[in-house]
Design a protein around this motif. Structure first.
Motif, PDB file in Angstrom:
ATOM      1  N   LYS A  12       0.533  -1.148   0.544  1.00 39.22           N
ATOM      2  CA  LYS A  12      -0.243   0.020   0.511  1.00 39.22           C
ATOM      3  C   LYS A  12       0.375   1.291  -0.137  1.00 39.22           C
ATOM      4  CE  LYS A  12      -2.428  -1.350   3.625  1.00 39.22           C
ATOM      5  NZ  LYS A  12      -0.966  -2.893   4.247  1.00 39.22           N
ATOM      6  N   SER A  13       1.929   1.044   0.400  1.00 37.44           N
ATOM      7  CA  SER A  13       2.643   2.754   0.606  1.00 37.44           C
ATOM      8  C   SER A  13       3.397   2.996  -0.128  1.00 37.44           C
ATOM      9  CB  SER A  13       3.411   2.790   2.002  1.00 37.44           C
ATOM     10  OG  SER A  13       2.944   2.455   3.662  1.00 37.44           O
ATOM     11  N   THR A  14       3.776   1.565  -0.457  1.00 36.63           N
ATOM     12  CA  THR A  14       4.410   1.814  -1.776  1.00 36.63           C
ATOM     13  C   THR A  14       4.419   2.115  -3.260  1.00 36.63           C
ATOM     14  OG1 THR A  14       5.890  -0.090  -0.981  1.00 36.63           O
ATOM     15  CG2 THR A  14       6.200   0.363  -3.272  1.00 36.63           C
ATOM     16  N   PHE A  52       2.043  11.047   5.655  1.00 36.25           N
ATOM     17  CA  PHE A  52       2.499   9.865   6.797  1.00 36.25           C
ATOM     18  C   PHE A  52       2.425   9.234   8.027  1.00 36.25           C
ATOM     19  CE2 PHE A  52       6.261  12.717   4.251  1.00 36.25           C
ATOM     20  CZ  PHE A  52       6.131  11.381   2.891  1.00 36.25           C
ATOM     21  N   GLN A  53       2.506   8.137   7.482  1.00 37.14           N
ATOM     22  CA  GLN A  53       1.888   6.879   8.945  1.00 37.14           C
ATOM     23  C   GLN A  53       2.869   8.432  10.243  1.00 37.14           C
ATOM     24  OE1 GLN A  53       2.566   3.532   9.233  1.00 37.14           O
ATOM     25  NE2 GLN A  53       2.744   2.805  11.023  1.00 37.14           N
ATOM     26  N   ALA A  54       3.745   8.358  10.202  1.00 33.77           N
ATOM     27  CA  ALA A  54       4.464   8.973  11.296  1.00 33.77           C
ATOM     28  C   ALA A  54       3.950  10.133  11.122  1.00 33.77           C
ATOM     29  CB  ALA A  54       5.822   8.610  11.597  1.00 33.77           C
ATOM     30  N   LEU A  78      -3.175   9.996   1.559  1.00 33.98           N
ATOM     31  CA  LEU A  78      -3.315   9.331   2.949  1.00 33.98           C
ATOM     32  C   LEU A  78      -2.220   7.786   3.944  1.00 33.98           C
ATOM     33  CD1 LEU A  78      -6.372  11.178   4.382  1.00 33.98           C
ATOM     34  CD2 LEU A  78      -4.311  11.747   3.579  1.00 33.98           C
ATOM     35  N   ASP A  79      -1.225   8.023   4.250  1.00 34.43           N
ATOM     36  CA  ASP A  79      -0.983   6.728   3.770  1.00 34.43           C
ATOM     37  C   ASP A  79      -0.850   6.324   5.847  1.00 34.43           C
ATOM     38  OD1 ASP A  79       0.305   4.340   4.218  1.00 34.43           O
ATOM     39  OD2 ASP A  79       2.644   5.000   3.829  1.00 34.43           O
ATOM     40  N   GLU A  80      -2.116   5.637   6.057  1.00 28.58           N
ATOM     41  CA  GLU A  80      -2.805   5.016   7.434  1.00 28.58           C
ATOM     42  C   GLU A  80      -2.307   6.068   8.541  1.00 28.58           C
ATOM     43  OE1 GLU A  80      -0.689   1.060   8.422  1.00 28.58           O
ATOM     44  OE2 GLU A  80      -0.187   0.479   6.369  1.00 28.58           O
ATOM     45  N   VAL A  81      -2.627   7.185   8.166  1.00 28.14           N
ATOM     46  CA  VAL A  81      -2.719   8.152   8.819  1.00 28.14           C
ATOM     47  C   VAL A  81      -2.886   8.133  10.838  1.00 28.14           C
ATOM     48  CG1 VAL A  81      -2.719   9.770   7.162  1.00 28.14           C
ATOM     49  CG2 VAL A  81      -4.818   8.952   8.362  1.00 28.14           C
TER      50      VAL A  81
HETATM   51 MG   LIG Z   1       2.839   0.958   4.487  1.00 29.97          MG
END
Ligand SMILES: [Mg+2]
Ligand SMILES: Nc1ncnc2c1ncn2[C@@H]1O[C@H](COP(=O)(O)OP(=O)(O)OP(=O)(O)O)[C@@H](O)[C@H]1O
Lengths: 257, 329
Positions: free
Chosen positions: A52-54, A95-97, A172-175
């Motif tokens: 997913k992120s990629t 990003f997630q972080a 939105l990546d696993e926010v």
């Molecule tokens: Mg990811």
């Protein structure tokens, strides 16, 4: 629906054909075909490591692809003239972080992109940032540094930072994955509001309930492939691909996702 | 029976409560003592050690001779203020040379080192040649003791009889040696600073459409500077001291050279003591500053960065009810 809108061919915001990505020997994305229309909210779900992120990073050229074609707003990204930073001025990513800049306060985190990348005057950028902060209940935090904010507040600031660029597409990546459960809702509310305001979004998430009510379409990724692409109602009530069935069953059995 | 049992128990409870209260009290007293102890202890130990050192100097069998050579008041005065009859100039002139070497060398080093660091960090294939050259230079310059470089330059450069290189002043040769050796160290400090900026910060900068140049200017450098300042000051301190090594090359009458000359007059070590004190006067404040900055940096980092404190990925994903709702729908 009248004949007009059917006849008028809309240019999709995202259109990928056979996108393939490898890290060394490992194939992380396999021939991904994906279309996102204007004002659509498309959700990517799938197990950890499914790519997913990629996929999100390939779309805004933070990663290069090994095969296939990506076009954004009808523009082919493989074109020599297309520069990553120009694409990213139209495509926001969160990003997630969070990744806020620790050396800048909230306001300056948000205005950096508009001022430096878009050439907006600092005064206009600040005004716009303040009105966005106000809209998401963060006005008092404008002068705080990121390390003084809760995770939920940091992530909301990160979202504001992305939309301050006026993106035509938001990734939105696993926010919410790095947040404590009690902070998840405030961030999801922001995303919901954006969806209602018509923002085109591609969202990787593990929040199934949220995915169900916000998405126009859900793509289930397994091993770098889109195994199933359906409306939320169809996908959750009648999953067809055995891998989707397995995934949903695991979620139910685990009692968590 | 039962009632007495409970009584016993309640008495036990009461007594244990009392004991624990006493214990708590005693513990808190101990705790307070323990809090104050380190401070008192450290004061006592520092004073004791200083007193012992002073006593050793005063009561050592050779104390008199020691004072004569190292702390000869007369020579001390002559060294500092000069004595025209003995042809001794005041010490300031010589020490000014060290300061001058330092002040001129430092900015040159800071700039050249930045260049070396940027070249070594560059990823473009065009920079492959310069990158290798810089790596070789850094390896050599860091590996060679300054004193050998001074020997080579002061005797080697004039011997070459080249048009420009061989006709420089001693001061310029000295400058060259310091710049040659220290640029390598400082470029490594810069590089460490740049590498301390996490990749996620670069991603975040790119994500808002910054160009690579803007990324360097607004994201990488401001974050690297915080990490780099304290080690840079440490290198300044070391550079300031190493200006003395230039004396090996003769020609330049800097502090160490001057006190060596004085020493030849009296055959005592008092002039060296003066040199030591002067270096300390300049270097100690710098070391203190480096320490203070380092402490500040540690504090800000302890206060928390931007990284989330917990990565409870699975727990954050969904609650059981949520899944039931979704799947049941
Ligand atoms: Mg990811
Ligand atoms: N820079 C990289 N170098 C090598 N392998 C990578 C890199 N980035 C990702 N991968 C690999 O690619 C695969 C897909 O990763 P990706 O981060 O896209 O998964 P994901 O679906 O986002 O997972 P998660 O839900 O854990 O975030 C993983 O197996 C990962 O190990």
């Amino acid at each position: 629906m009248n004949d007009d809108s059917v006849g008028e061919a809309q240019i999709p915001v995202v259109e990928t054909q056979g996108v393939t990505k490898r890290f060394a020997e490992r194939t992380v994305l396999r021939a991904v075909d994906l279309v996102v229309q204007p004002h659509e909210v498309v959700t990517l779900i799938g197990a950890s490591g499914s790519g997913k992120s990629t996929l999100l990073r390939c779309l805004n050229m933070l990663e290069t692809i090994d095969a296939g074609r990506i076009s954004l707003f009808g523009q082919d990204l493989s074109d020599e003239a297309v520069r990553g930073e120009l694409v990213r001025r139209h495509v926001g990513i969160v990003f997630q972080a969070f990744n806020l800049f620790p050396h800048k306060n909230v306001l300056n985190n948000i205005t950096l992109g508009p001022v430096k990348a878009l050439g907006v005057s600092s005064k206009d950028a600040e005004e716009r940032a303040m009105s966005l902060l106000d809209r998401f209940g963060l006005k008092e935090k404008a002068r705080e540094f990121p390390d003084r904010l809760s995770g939920g507040q940091q992530q909301r600031v990160a979202i504001v930072r992305a939309i301050a660029m006026d993106p035509e597409l938001l990734l939105l990546d696993e926010v919410t994955s790095a947040l404590d459960p009690e902070l998840v809702a405030e961030v999801l509310d922001v995303v919901r509001e954006l969806a209602h305001s018509g923002m085109t979004m591609l969202i990787a998430t593990h929040e199934m309930n949220f995915a169900r009510d916000v998405s126009s379409k859900i793509c289930f990724l397994a091993d770098g492939e889109i195994a199933e692409e359906r409306t939320p109602e169809e996908l959750f009530s009648d999953p067809r691909d055995p891998r989707t069935q397995q995934f949903l069953r695991t979620l139910t059995n685990a009692g968590r996702l | 029976m039962e009632s007495s049992g409970t009584e016993i128990i309640s008495v036990k409870v009461a007594s244990s409560e009392a004991t624990s209260r006493v214990l708590t009290k005693r513990r808190s007293a101990l705790w307070r003592a323990a809090q104050q102890a380190p401070r008192a202890l450290s004061v006592i130990s520092v004073v004791t050690i200083l007193v012992l050192v002073v006593l050793a100097f005063i009561f050592a069998p050779g104390a008199r001779a020691f004072q004569e050579t190292f702390f000869n008041l007369h020579q001390l005065r002559e060294t500092v203020f000069g004595d025209p009859s003995l042809n001794i100039p005041p010490i300031w002139g010589a020490f000014a040379k060290n300061i001058e070497l330092f002040m001129v060398a430092e900015p040159i080093i800071l700039i050249l080192a930045l260049g070396v660091a940027l070249i070594r960090n560059a990823t473009s294939p065009l920079m492959a040649g310069p990158r290798v050259l810089c790596t070789i230079y850094v390896d050599i310059a860091r590996g060679l003791p300054l004193i050998l470089v001074v020997q080579a330059v002061f005797f080697g450069f004039p011997a070459l009889a080249l048009p420009f290189v061989s006709s420089r002043t001693w001061f310029q040769y000295g400058l060259f040696c310091l710049v040659f050796c220290y640029t390598a160290y400082v470029s490594e400090v810069y590089r460490a600073g740049v590498m301390s900026v996490p990749n996620s910060q670069l991603l975040a900068g790119r994500a808002i459409g910054l160009t690579e140049g803007q990324l360097l200017r607004h994201v990488t450098v401001p974050q690297a500077v915080r990490v780099v300042v304290a080690p840079l000051i440490n290198d300044f301190v070391s550079l300031q001291k190493d200006t003395a090594i230039i004396s090996v090359g003769a020609g330049v009458i800097e502090l160490l050279r001057q006190v060596e000359i004085n020493e030849q007059i009296w055959f005592t070590d008092t002039p060296f003591v003066i040199a030591g004190i002067l270096f300390l006067i300049v270097c100690v404040p710098l070391t203190r500053l480096a320490d203070a900055l380092l402490a500040r940096d540690v504090r800000t980092r302890l206060a928390g960065g931007t990284r989330p404190t917990s990565r409870r990925r699975w727990r954050a994903r969904a609650s059981a009810e949520e899944i039931a709702q979704v799947v049941g729908a």
